[in-house]
Design a protein around this motif. Structure first.
Motif, PDB file in Angstrom:
ATOM      1  N   ALA A  48       0.700  -1.178   0.088  1.00 17.77           N
ATOM      2  CA  ALA A  48       0.044  -0.141  -0.096  1.00 17.77           C
ATOM      3  C   ALA A  48       0.773   1.324  -0.051  1.00 17.77           C
ATOM      4  O   ALA A  48       0.571   2.059   0.774  1.00 17.77           O
ATOM      5  N   PHE A  49       1.704   1.375  -1.019  1.00 15.36           N
ATOM      6  CA  PHE A  49       2.513   2.786  -1.223  1.00 15.36           C
ATOM      7  C   PHE A  49       2.480   3.123  -2.521  1.00 15.36           C
ATOM      8  O   PHE A  49       2.349   2.379  -3.507  1.00 15.36           O
ATOM      9  N   TRP A  50       2.778   4.198  -2.820  1.00 18.85           N
ATOM     10  CA  TRP A  50       2.972   4.932  -4.307  1.00 18.85           C
ATOM     11  C   TRP A  50       4.244   5.604  -4.152  1.00 18.85           C
ATOM     12  O   TRP A  50       4.259   6.642  -3.390  1.00 18.85           O
ATOM     13  N   THR A  51       5.254   5.172  -4.977  1.00 15.87           N
ATOM     14  CA  THR A  51       6.445   5.949  -4.993  1.00 15.87           C
ATOM     15  C   THR A  51       6.894   5.986  -6.492  1.00 15.87           C
ATOM     16  O   THR A  51       6.912   4.617  -6.731  1.00 15.87           O
ATOM     17  N   GLU A  52       7.355   6.951  -7.013  1.00 13.25           N
ATOM     18  CA  GLU A  52       7.336   7.184  -8.442  1.00 13.25           C
ATOM     19  C   GLU A  52       8.828   6.174  -8.631  1.00 13.25           C
ATOM     20  O   GLU A  52       8.709   5.933  -9.918  1.00 13.25           O
ATOM     21  N   SER A  53       9.829   5.897  -7.853  1.00 12.90           N
ATOM     22  CA  SER A  53      10.889   5.245  -8.332  1.00 12.90           C
ATOM     23  C   SER A  53      10.639   3.836  -8.392  1.00 12.90           C
ATOM     24  O   SER A  53      11.578   2.772  -8.753  1.00 12.90           O
ATOM     25  N   TYR A  54       9.372   3.183  -7.750  1.00 10.51           N
ATOM     26  CA  TYR A  54       9.283   1.799  -7.465  1.00 10.51           C
ATOM     27  C   TYR A  54       8.874   1.349  -8.560  1.00 10.51           C
ATOM     28  O   TYR A  54       7.997   1.586  -9.393  1.00 10.51           O
ATOM     29  N   GLY A  55       9.586   0.123  -9.310  1.00  5.47           N
ATOM     30  CA  GLY A  55       9.366  -0.726 -10.358  1.00  5.47           C
ATOM     31  C   GLY A  55      10.183   0.021 -11.457  1.00  5.47           C
ATOM     32  O   GLY A  55      10.538  -0.838 -12.606  1.00  5.47           O
ATOM     33  N   GLY A  56      10.990   1.008 -11.382  1.00  8.53           N
ATOM     34  CA  GLY A  56      11.915   1.524 -12.185  1.00  8.53           C
ATOM     35  C   GLY A  56      11.670   2.449 -13.263  1.00  8.53           C
ATOM     36  O   GLY A  56      10.516   2.798 -13.127  1.00  8.53           O
ATOM     37  N   PRO A  57      12.530   3.000 -14.082  1.00  9.31           N
ATOM     38  CA  PRO A  57      12.196   3.908 -15.034  1.00  9.31           C
ATOM     39  C   PRO A  57      11.074   3.575 -16.010  1.00  9.31           C
ATOM     40  O   PRO A  57      10.280   4.447 -16.327  1.00  9.31           O
ATOM     41  N   GLY A  58      10.918   2.383 -16.486  1.00 10.72           N
ATOM     42  CA  GLY A  58      10.012   1.933 -17.141  1.00 10.72           C
ATOM     43  C   GLY A  58       8.509   2.060 -16.884  1.00 10.72           C
ATOM     44  O   GLY A  58       7.578   2.159 -17.484  1.00 10.72           O
ATOM     45  N   VAL A  59       8.457   1.690 -15.207  1.00 12.13           N
ATOM     46  CA  VAL A  59       7.093   1.842 -14.955  1.00 12.13           C
ATOM     47  C   VAL A  59       6.735   3.367 -14.199  1.00 12.13           C
ATOM     48  O   VAL A  59       5.540   3.601 -14.206  1.00 12.13           O
ATOM     49  N   GLN A  60       7.717   4.326 -14.027  1.00 11.79           N
ATOM     50  CA  GLN A  60       7.511   5.419 -13.396  1.00 11.79           C
ATOM     51  C   GLN A  60       6.571   6.369 -14.356  1.00 11.79           C
ATOM     52  O   GLN A  60       5.648   6.853 -13.786  1.00 11.79           O
ATOM     53  N   THR A  64       3.704   7.950 -12.059  1.00  9.70           N
ATOM     54  CA  THR A  64       3.398   9.491 -12.142  1.00  9.70           C
ATOM     55  C   THR A  64       2.296   9.906 -12.667  1.00  9.70           C
ATOM     56  O   THR A  64       1.420  10.806 -12.043  1.00  9.70           O
ATOM     57  N   ALA A  65       1.658   9.361 -13.731  1.00 13.31           N
ATOM     58  CA  ALA A  65       0.311   9.793 -14.272  1.00 13.31           C
ATOM     59  C   ALA A  65      -0.688   9.384 -13.644  1.00 13.31           C
ATOM     60  O   ALA A  65      -1.784   9.936 -13.757  1.00 13.31           O
ATOM     61  N   SER A  66      -0.590   8.182 -12.706  1.00 17.64           N
ATOM     62  CA  SER A  66      -1.651   8.015 -11.792  1.00 17.64           C
ATOM     63  C   SER A  66      -1.686   9.008 -10.494  1.00 17.64           C
ATOM     64  O   SER A  66      -2.986   8.708  -9.897  1.00 17.64           O
ATOM     65  N   GLY A  67      -0.601   9.535 -10.060  1.00 16.44           N
ATOM     66  CA  GLY A  67      -0.769  10.358  -8.894  1.00 16.44           C
ATOM     67  C   GLY A  67      -1.728  11.360  -8.751  1.00 16.44           C
ATOM     68  O   GLY A  67      -2.371  11.308  -7.909  1.00 16.44           O
ATOM     69  N   VAL A  68      -2.017  11.958  -9.882  1.00 15.67           N
ATOM     70  CA  VAL A  68      -3.143  13.228  -9.927  1.00 15.67           C
ATOM     71  C   VAL A  68      -4.654  12.610  -9.691  1.00 15.67           C
ATOM     72  O   VAL A  68      -5.225  13.030  -8.493  1.00 15.67           O
ATOM     73  N   PHE A  69      -4.734  11.522 -10.437  1.00 18.53           N
ATOM     74  CA  PHE A  69      -6.102  10.811  -9.993  1.00 18.53           C
ATOM     75  C   PHE A  69      -6.141  10.269  -8.403  1.00 18.53           C
ATOM     76  O   PHE A  69      -7.299  10.594  -7.886  1.00 18.53           O
ATOM     77  N   LEU A  70      -5.272   9.846  -8.175  1.00 15.63           N
ATOM     78  CA  LEU A  70      -5.152   9.174  -6.569  1.00 15.63           C
ATOM     79  C   LEU A  70      -5.238  10.314  -5.604  1.00 15.63           C
ATOM     80  O   LEU A  70      -5.765  10.206  -4.505  1.00 15.63           O
ATOM     81  N   GLU A  71      -4.616  11.263  -6.135  1.00 17.55           N
ATOM     82  CA  GLU A  71      -4.545  12.420  -5.020  1.00 17.55           C
ATOM     83  C   GLU A  71      -5.903  13.311  -4.970  1.00 17.55           C
ATOM     84  O   GLU A  71      -6.488  13.489  -3.928  1.00 17.55           O
ATOM     85  N   GLU A  72      -6.220  13.586  -6.141  1.00 16.69           N
ATOM     86  CA  GLU A  72      -7.795  14.403  -6.122  1.00 16.69           C
ATOM     87  C   GLU A  72      -8.606  13.536  -5.785  1.00 16.69           C
ATOM     88  O   GLU A  72      -9.745  13.990  -5.231  1.00 16.69           O
ATOM     89  N   ASN A  73      -8.937  12.178  -5.767  1.00 13.40           N
ATOM     90  CA  ASN A  73      -9.853  11.383  -5.052  1.00 13.40           C
ATOM     91  C   ASN A  73      -9.709  10.993  -3.761  1.00 13.40           C
ATOM     92  O   ASN A  73     -10.443  10.159  -3.254  1.00 13.40           O
ATOM     93  N   GLY A  74      -8.779  11.435  -3.070  1.00 15.23           N
ATOM     94  CA  GLY A  74      -8.516  11.290  -1.625  1.00 15.23           C
ATOM     95  C   GLY A  74      -7.856   9.811  -1.422  1.00 15.23           C
ATOM     96  O   GLY A  74      -8.161   9.192  -0.298  1.00 15.23           O
ATOM     97  N   PHE A  75      -7.284   9.077  -2.169  1.00 20.38           N
ATOM     98  CA  PHE A  75      -6.752   7.688  -2.240  1.00 20.38           C
ATOM     99  C   PHE A  75      -5.293   7.760  -1.465  1.00 20.38           C
ATOM    100  O   PHE A  75      -4.603   6.631  -1.199  1.00 20.38           O
ATOM    101  N   LEU A  76      -4.602   8.906  -1.349  1.00 22.56           N
ATOM    102  CA  LEU A  76      -3.292   9.064  -0.822  1.00 22.56           C
ATOM    103  C   LEU A  76      -3.097   9.804   0.463  1.00 22.56           C
ATOM    104  O   LEU A  76      -3.900  10.786   0.375  1.00 22.56           O
TER     105      LEU A  76
END
Length: 361
Positions: A48-60, A64-76
């Motif tokens: 249960a964590f969101w961090t942009e380096s996890y998974g490597g540069p190919g996953v980043q 990163t693109a998911s962060g806006v939705f997760l933040e705006e909808n109160g899941f972070l």
């Protein structure tokens, strides 16, 4: 359950649920779940964590693109991530930090004093850290339920205890048979089956891609002194452990990746013991009790990137699998990417090319 659907999705974990929700009422969706409730396997066992380096540069890009939705909808909620290194690993950590900073990820280098300020009781030998202030905790259950509820409102038909027993392609799409004898038909079949992705492909007569499941272990510990609430997610640069606080307890993983058949994964005592031994190399905390332990399966394609797109040899078969351990934190962007491909829409925030299944052709 008989009837014709535009899209049948196999698997109602985070992947399948998010895709069904994003497809909305544009198409008629059937969502099949083998267990008696969605999210029983990997989704329900996430760290249960969101961090942009996890998974490597190919996953980043997906994270990163998911962060806006997760933040705006109160899941972070705030956490921070700190990747730590021993003496002698300075150059490797600086390269790690620079590679993600070049992608726009906020990374702050910390020396020994900075590490001590964030990790009380840190043992000698750990000299340098890369801190990501934007790391967040994820409300995994809340996000999954949001997607299931959104899909239901849009008309998705969810069927639990509905294990796929056969899939045969014909001129109009797919004829699906479940293990309880029920049947359904769909124009497109989506494989969001997680650890079962390759077996589901073989059942449908599609060449498997080598998506392999690996067991990951987490233990919940009571330690002394008590875990500070503002402790960041702490990760080892050498990928030997990570830990984070949760409601006054410590969640600890030995960062294990043990090959496993697709199954209801269970933790092994040796893996829990290994995790504790590695924690003792990092801090002087005393482990008072192992309160809970669990394991889940993380599934990787051979190049460790997810697989999103139509199969090059079977055009009405769609891969949505191989998310590794980062399927939760990338779910919004991955679902948007996949829905665009399924509906023939232009690409969105993330280029789908690196994740296309034809890279294995």
């Amino acid at each position: 359950m008989s009837g014709q659907y535009d899209i049948a999705i196999v698997g109602a974990g985070m992947a399948g649920a998010s895709l069904a929700a994003v497809l909305g009422n544009r198409v008629r969706v059937l969502l099949l779940e083998a267990e008696d409730r969605p999210g029983y396997h990997a989704t329900g066992r996430s760290a249960a964590f969101w961090t942009e380096s996890y998974g490597g540069p190919g996953v980043q890009p997906l994270t990163t693109a998911s962060g806006v939705f997760l933040e705006e909808n109160g899941f972070l909620s705030p956490r921070g991530a700190l990747t730590i290194a021993r003496a002698g690993q300075e150059a490797e950590l600086e390269l790690f930090a620079a590679s993600f900073a070049a992608l726009g990820v906020r990374v702050e280098m910390l020396g020994r004093a900075g590490l001590e300020a964030k990790i009380p009781g840190l043992r000698p030998g750990w000299t340098l850290g890369a801190f990501e202030p934007d790391c967040r905790d994820i409300d995994v259950a809340g996000l999954h339920q949001h997607y299931l509820a959104t899909a239901k409102r849009a008309g998705t038909e969810l069927r639990c205890s509905a294990r796929l027993a056969g899939a045969a392609e014909h001129a109009g799409g797919w004829h699906l048979r479940l293990d309880d004898g029920r049947e359904a038909a769909a124009t497109i079949l989506v494989n969001a089956a997680g650890a079962w992705a390759d077996p589901v492909a073989e059942m449908a007569g599609v060449r498997p891609l080598g998506i392999a499941p690996f067991r990951r272990t987490i233990a919940q510990l009571r330690v002394a002194p008590a875990v500070p609430d503002d402790l960041p997610l702490v990760l080892d640069l050498a990928e030997r452990f990570y830990f984070k606080p949760d409601a006054g307890r410590l969640w600890l993983s030995p960062h294990d990746e043990t090959p496993s058949p697709p199954c209801d994964a269970a933790p092994e005592e040796i893996d829990v013991a290994t995790a504790i031994a590695r924690l003792e190399e990092v801090t002087d905390w005393a482990v008072e009790r192992v309160e809970h332990r669990w394991a889940g399966l993380r599934s990787f394609a051979p190049d460790r990137l997810p697989v999103y797109g139509f199969d090059p040899a079977v055009p009405r078969y769609f891969w949505f699998a191989g998310q590794g351990g980062f399927g939760i934190q990338t779910a919004p962007a991955a679902a948007d990417l996949a829905a665009r491909l399924l509906c023939g829409d232009p690409p969105g925030a993330v280029d789908p090319t690196p994740y296309a299944p034809d890279r294995f052709s």
